[in-house]
Scaffold this active site. Structure first.
Site, PDB file in Angstrom:
ATOM      1  N   LYS A  13      30.194  -7.032 -26.675  1.00  0.00           N
ATOM      2  CA  LYS A  13      29.429  -7.782 -25.775  1.00  0.00           C
ATOM      3  C   LYS A  13      30.159  -8.073 -24.472  1.00  0.00           C
ATOM      4  CE  LYS A  13      26.766 -10.298 -27.793  1.00  0.00           C
ATOM      5  NZ  LYS A  13      26.248 -10.556 -28.959  1.00  0.00           N
ATOM      6  N   ARG A  88      18.083 -14.454 -28.099  1.00  0.00           N
ATOM      7  CA  ARG A  88      18.612 -14.035 -29.337  1.00  0.00           C
ATOM      8  C   ARG A  88      17.477 -13.739 -30.579  1.00  0.00           C
ATOM      9  NH1 ARG A  88      23.989 -14.989 -30.874  1.00  0.00           N
ATOM     10  NH2 ARG A  88      25.091 -15.977 -29.366  1.00  0.00           N
ATOM     11  N   ARG A 122      40.505 -11.183 -36.248  1.00  0.00           N
ATOM     12  CA  ARG A 122      40.973 -12.078 -35.015  1.00  0.00           C
ATOM     13  C   ARG A 122      42.080 -13.218 -35.441  1.00  0.00           C
ATOM     14  NH1 ARG A 122      35.305 -12.631 -32.121  1.00  0.00           N
ATOM     15  NH2 ARG A 122      34.763 -10.497 -31.539  1.00  0.00           N
ATOM     16  N   ARG A 155      39.887 -18.504 -36.363  1.00  0.00           N
ATOM     17  CA  ARG A 155      39.037 -19.319 -35.688  1.00  0.00           C
ATOM     18  C   ARG A 155      37.838 -19.675 -36.949  1.00  0.00           C
ATOM     19  NH1 ARG A 155      37.744 -17.261 -30.196  1.00  0.00           N
ATOM     20  NH2 ARG A 155      35.739 -17.005 -31.116  1.00  0.00           N
ATOM     21  N   ARG A 166      26.226 -14.726 -40.076  1.00  0.00           N
ATOM     22  CA  ARG A 166      25.631 -14.254 -38.471  1.00  0.00           C
ATOM     23  C   ARG A 166      24.955 -12.968 -38.755  1.00  0.00           C
ATOM     24  NH1 ARG A 166      29.152 -16.633 -33.750  1.00  0.00           N
ATOM     25  NH2 ARG A 166      29.230 -18.667 -34.468  1.00  0.00           N
TER      26      ARG A 166
END
Ligand code: MF3
Ligand code: CO
Length: 469
Positions: A13, A88, A122, A155, A166
């Site tokens: 996104k 959301r 990541r 992170r 999530r």
């Protein structure tokens, strides 16, 4: 051009938002950043948001809603915005819909496995801020920053546990947005499991395709012309009885009766718009004086000499919709009112003249704006013309001012548009009355509205709802 991007963490996104923002030349709003900014600035809303986040709680919908609403009020977003991370869930989407309508809600679809792979790989260097990815952008020495040699970190929001939670929330709460935006005809699904440029190209081509979907066949345009002729005929008769002393409820009764005689149905009756919870209760909108549009034709409203009257009327004929409006004055109009009406019609006629293949959608608003410019009149901005045919309102938006982002949408044969300048003797700002429908000028100034449905043809255009004067 307003775009909402939907997708799980890792769907791309953010990356696509930046590319689309460059393409359409409109800014991006990333919900996460907005929250952070608000908190950093220490605003009242920010402090409240922080109080939830510090406890590890989700910021409540109404609070996020207020923050985004405040942000969108800024002028820089007037021509459109790309939203990343909002809304959301359905509660947010419904509240949002009362004042913001996206042209597109784009889902970047990736599988859960892919999301996990993308996000958990990541790595970030906390010292110099460099980003790496174990698969897609590995550091030369595993686990060490190429630039400064510091040990790389995962992170907090990239651990497998967080990503999985999530994803669950996404499937449960965000995914229902698909149905919500599908119903509005603005939903686009994109396979996000491809390279950045492939995904980007696909978004652009789907947007173009989507605009074209609303092109009507020659036969459909023919039916709309027949419907439009009937609509205009009834409206002309309504105009004939709209005299001082006439009750608006009488106009409403006649509107229904006469349409029926001609084999058509009212288009606005029970119409549901995002802006209002309750359906529109009438077939003909009677908007008087400072009322711009969507005034109600109910008992106890009586026309009187000195009223500036606008009648907005739509029909459904053989399944297809047409939409038109007229404005006139009861009695001898004062000079400035006469001028207001004249310029409203002049700008509409001038705008119609630029409707032809080879021109683009922005030419319409540009023409209206330039036509109005030398006169001291307000152009309503928060209400716009629209595509029409399969529904009363369909894409694209047809604003009455120059919106350069619309220059990318060519006018092509088969597009059917409702062009409807709304001008005021004062400011362009509007508000909606308690009834949930009637839109008036904020400063109480008089306003005029004229509208036709027009089709783009091979050679130019065809007016489907003839002018009556
Ligand atoms: N011509 C009106 C418009 O484009 C049609 C309104 S439908 C209504 O806004 F239900 F809101 F009246
Ligand atoms: Co309209």
């Amino acid at each position: 051009m307003n775009i909402i991007l939907i997708g799980t963490q890792g769907c791309g996104k953010g990356t696509q938002a930046i590319k689309l923002s460059e393409y359409f030349n409109i800014p991006t709003i990333t919900m996460g950043e907005v929250l952070r900014e608000e908190i950093e600035k220490g605003t009242a809303l920010g402090k409240l948001a922080a109080s939830y986040m510090n406890k590890g709680m989700l910021v409540p919908d109404d609070l996020v809603g207020s923050i985004i609403r405040k942000k969108l009020q800024r002028d820089e977003y007037g021509l459109g915005v790309i939203l990343d991370g909002y809304p959301r869930n359905i509660v947010q989407a419904e509240e949002f819909d009362t004042y913001f309508q996206p042209d597109y809600a784009i889902l970047l679809e990736i599988s859960d496995e892919e999301a996990i792979k993308r996000v958990t790989g990541r790595r970030v260097c906390l010292k110099c801020g460099e980003n790496f990815h174990t698969l897609y952008r590995p550091s030369k020495e595993p686990g060490r920053c190429d630039r400064c040699g510091t040990k790389l970190k995962v992170r907090e929001d990239s651990t497998p546990e967080v990503v999985k939670t999530r994803l669950e929330v996404y499937h449960l709460q965000t995914e229902p947005l698909i149905g919500f935006y599908e119903k509005k005809g603005v939903f686009i699904r994109i396979d996000g499991e491809r390279s950045i440029s492939e995904v980007y190209e696909d978004i652009i081509s789907k947007i173009k395709e989507h605009e074209l979907r609303h092109q009507k066949t020659k036969q459909e345009v023919e039916i709309m012309a027949q419907g439009g002729a009937r609509l205009a005929k009834v409206l002309a008769r309504l105009r004939g009885i709209a005299k001082p002393g006439a009750e608006t409820a009488e106009l409403e009764r006649r509107a229904q009766e006469w349409l029926k005689e001609l084999g058509a149905e009212p288009a606005f009756l029970n119409y549901r718009a995002g802006r209002s919870g309750s359906p529109y209760p009438c077939s003909v909108c009677v908007s008087l004086n400072q009322e711009i549009v969507h005034g109600l034709s109910v008992p106890s409203r009586v026309l009187k000499s000195g009223d500036l009257v606008s009648l907005d009327f739509g029909a459904k004929y053989k399944g297809l919709y047409t939409d038109m409006a007229i404005t006139f004055y009861l009695g001898r109009a004062p000079k400035e009112v006469k001028r207001l009406i004249k310029i409203t019609y002049d700008s509409l006629r001038r705008a119609i003249r630029v409707v032809r293949p080879g021109n683009n959608l922005s030419d319409i608003g540009k023409t209206i704006e330039s036509c109005v410019a030398k006169h001291k009149l307000g152009i309503v901005r928060d209400l716009v013309g629209h595509g029409v045919g399969y529904a009363v309102h369909e894409p694209p938006r047809v604003p009455n001012y120059d919106d350069p982002t619309l220059a990318k949408i060519p006018l092509e044969p088969g597009m059917c548009l409702a062009i409807e300048p709304m001008l005021t003797l004062g400011d362009f700002k509007i508000k909606t009355l308690e009834d949930g429908w009637t839109v008036v000028t904020k400063d109480g100034s008089l306003s005029a509205h004229a509208e036709v449905t027009v089709a783009v043809t091979e050679k130019g255009h065809r007016i489907l709802t003839p002018f009556i004067d």
